[in-house]
Design a protein around this motif. Structure first.
Motif, mmCIF file in Angstrom:
data_model
loop_
_atom_site.group_PDB
_atom_site.id
_atom_site.type_symbol
_atom_site.label_atom_id
_atom_site.label_comp_id
_atom_site.label_asym_id
_atom_site.label_seq_id
_atom_site.Cartn_x
_atom_site.Cartn_y
_atom_site.Cartn_z
ATOM 1 N N VAL A 141 -6.605 2.981 9.655
ATOM 2 C CA VAL A 141 -6.749 1.597 9.200
ATOM 3 C C VAL A 141 -5.950 0.613 10.043
ATOM 4 O O VAL A 141 -6.099 -0.602 9.884
ATOM 5 C CB VAL A 141 -6.376 1.445 7.707
ATOM 6 N N ASP A 180 -11.691 -4.463 6.830
ATOM 7 C CA ASP A 180 -11.794 -4.181 5.391
ATOM 8 C C ASP A 180 -10.445 -3.915 4.729
ATOM 9 O O ASP A 180 -10.373 -3.791 3.503
ATOM 10 C CB ASP A 180 -12.708 -2.976 5.142
ATOM 11 N N HIS A 181 -9.378 -3.800 5.533
ATOM 12 C CA HIS A 181 -8.060 -3.448 4.997
ATOM 13 C C HIS A 181 -6.996 -4.497 5.302
ATOM 14 O O HIS A 181 -5.802 -4.238 5.105
ATOM 15 C CB HIS A 181 -7.631 -2.089 5.543
ATOM 16 N N ILE A 191 -0.520 -3.694 5.937
ATOM 17 C CA ILE A 191 -0.622 -2.645 6.960
ATOM 18 C C ILE A 191 -0.009 -3.119 8.277
ATOM 19 O O ILE A 191 0.772 -2.400 8.903
ATOM 20 C CB ILE A 191 -2.084 -2.206 7.144
ATOM 21 N N MET A 195 0.863 -1.172 0.000
ATOM 22 C CA MET A 195 0.000 0.000 0.000
ATOM 23 C C MET A 195 0.900 1.222 0.000
ATOM 24 O O MET A 195 1.554 1.514 0.990
ATOM 25 C CB MET A 195 -0.897 -0.042 1.239
ATOM 26 N N ARG A 248 -3.105 -6.467 3.327
ATOM 27 C CA ARG A 248 -2.563 -5.473 2.386
ATOM 28 C C ARG A 248 -1.212 -4.925 2.851
ATOM 29 O O ARG A 248 -0.741 -3.918 2.324
ATOM 30 C CB ARG A 248 -3.542 -4.313 2.223
ATOM 31 N N HIS A 305 -4.772 5.560 5.780
ATOM 32 C CA HIS A 305 -4.866 5.432 4.326
ATOM 33 C C HIS A 305 -5.970 6.373 3.866
ATOM 34 O O HIS A 305 -7.109 6.239 4.291
ATOM 35 C CB HIS A 305 -5.189 3.987 3.939
#
Length: 141
Positions: A58, A80-81, A86, A1, A84, A53
């Motif tokens: 997030v 929902d994140h 994070i 990301m 990725r 983000h």
């Protein structure tokens, strides 16, 4: 990301963080209240790291260093994140913080039932130490 921003939390972020943990964190802590998080940020302003983000919170991790040990708490990524990068980015930022402060080893408390988190911690290079047992005493005021 690529447009992920990681920064320390400030007093203005605390209500958002507490609401976020209700959605993204596994379980609750006795310290999940405004007073508890306010004390953390006042005592160690760089400990609570936020991942944002597009201006939206997030992810979080608490990277606390007491001068002796490096402790990680509240690694949480919004459902929902997830998947990725994070969580990995937050842990990398925590590791960098610990190295800057002179820390030598990071540890994390991970619920036994939280298998998803166990996979994430292993992927980040952490491993369980079965020879240790956590002992807890709740303090009353």
């Amino acid at each position: 990301m690529t447009d992920l921003r990681i920064r320390p939390a400030g007093p203005e972020d605390l209500d958002t963080v507490l609401a976020f943990w209700k959605t993204a964190a596994e379980g609750t802590s006795v310290s999940d209240d405004r007073d508890g998080v306010e004390r953390l940020v006042a005592r160690d302003p760089g400990a609570l790291l936020l991942a944002e983000h597009g201006g939206e919170l997030v992810g979080t991790v608490i990277a606390g260093f007491d001068g002796w040990r490096c402790h990680l708490y509240r690694l949480a990524v919004h459902p929902d994140h997830r998947r990725r990068g994070i969580g990995s980015a937050l842990l990398a930022a925590a590791d960098e913080r610990f190295v800057r402060l002179g820390g030598r080893r990071g540890d994390a408390m991970v619920l036994v039932r939280n298998e998803r988190a166990q996979h994430a911690w292993r992927a980040a290079g952490y491993e369980p130490q079965e020879q240790w047992r956590r002992w807890v005493k709740h303090l009353t005021r």
